[in-house]
Design a protein around this motif. Structure first.
Motif, short mmCIF file in Angstrom:
data_model
loop_
_atom_site.label_atom_id
_atom_site.label_comp_id
_atom_site.label_asym_id
_atom_site.label_seq_id
_atom_site.Cartn_x
_atom_site.Cartn_y
_atom_site.Cartn_z
N UNK A 1 0.84 -1.27 0.02
CA UNK A 1 0.07 -0.10 0.17
C UNK A 1 0.79 1.30 0.10
N UNK A 2 0.69 2.23 -0.82
CA UNK A 2 1.41 3.36 -1.21
C UNK A 2 0.83 4.52 -0.15
N UNK A 3 1.48 4.75 1.10
CA UNK A 3 1.14 5.99 1.69
C UNK A 3 2.33 6.84 2.24
N UNK A 4 2.00 8.11 2.75
CA UNK A 4 2.99 8.92 3.32
C UNK A 4 2.67 8.83 4.85
N UNK A 95 1.31 18.31 7.85
CA UNK A 95 1.26 17.18 6.87
C UNK A 95 2.16 17.42 5.78
N UNK A 96 2.67 16.21 5.42
CA UNK A 96 3.65 16.21 4.26
C UNK A 96 3.09 15.79 3.17
N UNK A 107 -0.91 17.16 -5.59
CA UNK A 107 -2.02 16.60 -6.20
C UNK A 107 -1.82 14.97 -6.01
N UNK A 108 -0.75 14.86 -4.99
CA UNK A 108 -0.36 13.44 -5.00
C UNK A 108 -0.59 12.52 -3.84
N UNK A 109 0.15 12.29 -3.23
CA UNK A 109 0.08 11.59 -1.84
C UNK A 109 0.22 12.74 -0.63
#
Length: 120
Positions: A1-4, A95-96, A107-109
């Motif tokens: 799973x892609x996440x920051x 937030x990053x 507009x991404x993560x």
């Protein structure tokens, strides 16, 4: 799973310091500019600092210049926000986010945010 994911927030007295960290799972940060944003209660979210992906050039919100430093360690897949001389008005959720460049809106993560509270 892609996440920051952000970490490092907390409660600090005015004049104190904190270091926030931003890392990613499922992808690498090195191809993105990374921005730090914050949102205080009742206020709109604002960009605090940004670091480009290739040059490492940085930009800052005027009110944090000289107090905050954004940096990145692509080998560790991390971006940091070192905050010093903290003020009451630095309180908010930080937030990053990934960006194509620091000139463009993110507009991404996005991460889930980490709370920073500056209070005596």
């Amino acid at each position: 799973q892609e996440q920051l994911m952000e970490s490092g927030g907390g409660l600090v007295q005015p004049g104190g310091s904190l270091r926030l960290s931003c890392t990613a799972s499922g992808f690498t940060l090195d191809r993105y500019a990374i921005g730090w944003f914050r949102q205080a209660p009742g206020k709109e979210r604002e960009g605090v600092a940004c670091i480009w992906s290739t040059t490492g050039r940085t930009t800052y919100l005027d009110s944090v210049k000289g107090r905050f430093t954004i940096s990145r360690d692509d080998g560790e897949n991390m971006v940091y926000l070192q905050m010093t001389s903290l003020k009451f008005e630095d309180t908010g959720v930080y937030y990053c986010a990934t960006q194509k460049s620091c000139y463009e809106p993110p507009k991404g993560y996005w991460g889930q945010g980490t709370q920073v509270t500056v209070s005596s």
